[in-house]
Design an enzyme around this catalytic site. Structure first.
Site, short mmCIF file in Angstrom:
data_model
loop_
_atom_site.label_atom_id
_atom_site.label_comp_id
_atom_site.label_asym_id
_atom_site.label_seq_id
_atom_site.Cartn_x
_atom_site.Cartn_y
_atom_site.Cartn_z
N ASP A 179 9.23 2.86 1.58
CA ASP A 179 8.06 3.61 2.06
C ASP A 179 7.93 3.40 3.56
OD1 ASP A 179 5.55 4.50 2.81
OD2 ASP A 179 4.52 3.70 1.06
N LYS A 187 2.61 10.43 8.58
CA LYS A 187 2.03 9.93 9.83
C LYS A 187 2.73 10.47 11.09
CE LYS A 187 -0.18 5.83 7.89
NZ LYS A 187 -1.62 5.77 8.08
N PHE A 211 0.87 -1.19 0.00
CA PHE A 211 0.00 0.00 0.00
C PHE A 211 0.90 1.23 0.00
CE2 PHE A 211 -2.37 3.54 1.58
CZ PHE A 211 -3.68 3.34 1.18
N THR A 246 2.02 24.06 -3.89
CA THR A 246 1.81 25.31 -3.16
C THR A 246 2.46 25.29 -1.77
OG1 THR A 246 -0.34 25.49 -4.23
CG2 THR A 246 0.06 26.94 -2.33
O1 PSZ Z 1 -7.41 3.53 3.79
C1 PSZ Z 1 -6.46 4.33 3.67
O2 PSZ Z 1 -6.40 5.22 2.81
C2 PSZ Z 1 -5.32 4.17 4.57
S1 PSZ Z 1 -5.43 3.31 5.96
C3 PSZ Z 1 -3.80 3.50 6.30
C4 PSZ Z 1 -3.18 4.21 5.35
C5 PSZ Z 1 -4.05 4.62 4.38
N1 PSZ Z 1 -1.87 4.41 5.36
C6 PSZ Z 1 -1.26 5.36 4.53
C7 PSZ Z 1 -0.01 5.01 3.81
C8 PSZ Z 1 0.80 3.93 4.20
O3 PSZ Z 1 0.48 3.16 5.26
C9 PSZ Z 1 1.96 3.65 3.47
C10 PSZ Z 1 2.85 2.52 3.86
N2 PSZ Z 1 2.28 4.41 2.42
C11 PSZ Z 1 1.53 5.45 2.03
C12 PSZ Z 1 0.37 5.79 2.71
C13 PSZ Z 1 -0.43 6.96 2.26
O4 PSZ Z 1 -0.41 7.95 3.20
P1 PSZ Z 1 -1.61 9.03 3.28
O5 PSZ Z 1 -2.82 8.29 3.75
O6 PSZ Z 1 -1.10 10.04 4.23
O7 PSZ Z 1 -1.78 9.56 1.91
#
Ligand code: PSZ
Length: 500
Positions: free
Chosen positions: A326, A357, A217, A381
């Site tokens: 990542d 995070k 992910f 931006t």
């Molecule tokens: O359902 C969702 O959109 C979720 S639940 C947990 C996440 C997203 N985690 C975000 C995440 C991550 O765990 C890893 C390993 N890489 C990238 C992301 C994306 O981060 P955000 O959500 O800040 O865009």
């Protein structure tokens, strides 16, 4: 809000002899309780089912203009403290999920309240700059104090961003720019490239690819989504790049018992990675970068050995692809080291490490050679938010002064041991307890049973998360202490014994 909190903390400190609302823990020693000098609650306190009536009322109202199916309950962040999340119905829950793993030092930490009360910091919160062109005077110092002070070994450059997805998006772009410049050698880009990119055609928009792993992910934005392979619902109906996706090792737990078998599975996956790189290259679609999570989180807390990652790094190098790590979910200390990839002992560092995070805003660290050659190639931006960096430098002070990484290692050990003990007690229900630091998880027999268990735990005052098909994941903040481990294990034990 802040002042009521502070006064409540004081009152709490004066009332250390408060009776515990939970029965005296079977796991907890009295000494463990006494050591708790933290100004925090003494346990969960439940008044209604969750979501309670006030949450339901607010959900109904929000539903008029938003889909609320993903809303669990509404929160009272003013009343939440430390490891405890309070909802709008006054339920106080021990939070082992912490806003999807993104609260580093618990709710309303006094150090952060103090920071926000300092008038000298006001302008940083009020005036959000377009950082790429108009940074504030203290920005260089603040970045040095915060992000640069925890730069992974070998990475001296940093680019801030707002969230995890946009960090990965821009890391992909930086890798592609680097890759194409490398291919060009000393030559400048051509007129044809400049014209063709304007209509999304090669050679200006080259057909290079990013290799990712099944179960990975990396975010939900358009580019990231092509590297995300955890759940179909994330991807359905969205056009995607036809990029290579390699199998991620499916290991047996506990890892130390299945070293040989797991080694074979990892070798199979690494072979597949190389095959894919070669196959795509033959089609004129070179792999510019490989992206991987140190522990596949959304995909089910899937681990791989340090050796797997070291070999993967070497494969990237051998084929001239950038190696992107990542650390959006694993970064920030929960595995017991600030960066999970520090566990691997890489000789040659990753080329790019992305974060968000627990680091409060997003971004990525990168090697000098990944630095864009022309301004405005990586730009937007806000490019992050200095107020988040200001808070993050205070978070780092707390992590250092409170020795929170040591705490994570200690509490992680006892959390995992407790999970393993419960797994022995309830073998028909629990399996595959695994983890590094407090970044732990355990499997239920099915998705339905996992979801049921998470809901039951919530009604008993413990917030947990799910991941993958049937895993429960633990993502407490770094201030999760021994007494919280004990409270959690007791409640988990009670619920599981009801299931018998
Ligand atoms: O359902 C969702 O959109 C979720 S639940 C947990 C996440 C997203 N985690 C975000 C995440 C991550 O765990 C890893 C390993 N890489 C990238 C992301 C994306 O981060 P955000 O959500 O800040 O865009």
């Amino acid at each position: 809000m802040a002042s009521t909190l502070l006064s409540r903390q004081l009152t709490y400190m004066l009332q250390q002899n408060l009776k515990f609302s939970l029965p005296r823990s079977r796991y907890a020693s009295q000494a463990a309780d006494k050591r708790d000098g933290d100004a925090e609650f003494d346990g969960p306190l439940m008044k209604t089912e969750v979501p309670g009536p006030r949450s339901r009322e607010l959900m109904k109202k929000l539903n008029e203009f938003q889909n609320v199916d993903a809303v669990n309950f509404f929160c009272d962040y003013g009343e939440s403290l430390g490891n405890y999340l309070v909802d709008v119905d006054g339920n106080r829950m021990l939070d082992l999920y912490m806003q999807i793993s993104s609260i580093p030092i618990g709710y309303n930490h006094p150090a952060l309240i103090k920071l926000l009360q300092n008038p000298n910091n006001l302008s940083t919160f009020i005036n959000r700059p377009a950082l790429g062109c108009l940074p504030p005077e203290n920005y260089v110092q603040k970045l040095s104090d915060s992000l640069l002070s925890i730069a992974p070994k070998g990475l001296k450059q940093v680019q801030t961003m707002a969230c995890g997805s946009c960090s990965n998006e821009n890391a992909f772009k930086a890798a592609c720019i680097w890759y194409q410049n490398k291919e060009r050698g000393d030559a400048l880009h051509t007129k044809e490239e400049l014209e063709s990119c304007m209509v999304n055609q090669a050679p200006g928009s080259p057909d290079i690819t990013i290799l990712s792993f099944m179960g990975g992910f990396h975010g939900r934005t358009f580019g990231c989504l092509s590297a995300t392979h955890s759940k179909a619902v994330h991807k359905l109906d969205i056009p995607a790049y036809d990029w290579p996706a390699a199998p991620f090792p499916k290991l047996k737990y506990p890892l130390e018992q299945f070293v040989r078998e797991n080694g074979r599975e990892e070798a199979r996956c690494l072979e597949e990675v190389e095959d894919l790189i070669v196959k795509f290259r033959k089609r004129g679609r070179n792999v510019a970068a490989i992206i991987v999570e140190p522990i596949q989180s959304e995909g089910g807390d899937n681990h791989a050995s340090d050796d797997f990652f070291r070999k993967l790094r070497s494969i990237a190098k051998k084929h001239g692809s950038a190696f992107l790590c990542d650390e959006v979910q694993t970064g920030g200390g929960a595995t017991g080291k600030f960066w999970a990839h520090e566990h691997w002992g890489l000789d040659d560092p990753a080329d790019i490490v992305t974060f968000s995070k627990k680091l409060l805003s997003g971004g990525y660290f990168y090697k000098d050679e990944m630095r864009p050659d022309i301004p405005y190639r990586i730009f937007n931006t806000w490019l992050g938010d200095p107020s988040k960096n200001l808070m993050f430098s205070e978070v780092l002070n707390v992590i250092r002064t409170e020795n929170l990484l040591d705490n994570v290692v200690q509490c992680g050990k006892s959390l995992l041991k407790g999970l393993k003990d419960l797994q022995v007690l309830y073998p028909h229900f629990l399996s595959c307890a695994r983890g590094k630091g407090t970044f732990c998880s355990i499997n239920a027999p099915s998705e339905a049973k996992r979801n049921q268990l998470v809901l039951k735990m919530r009604n008993k005052g413990v917030v947990l998360g799910g991941c993958g098909e049937k895993s429960i994941r633990f993502r407490p903040s770094l201030v999760f202490k021994q007494q919280h481990v004990n409270i959690f294990l007791n409640i988990f034990n009670d619920i599981l014994s009801d299931h018998k």
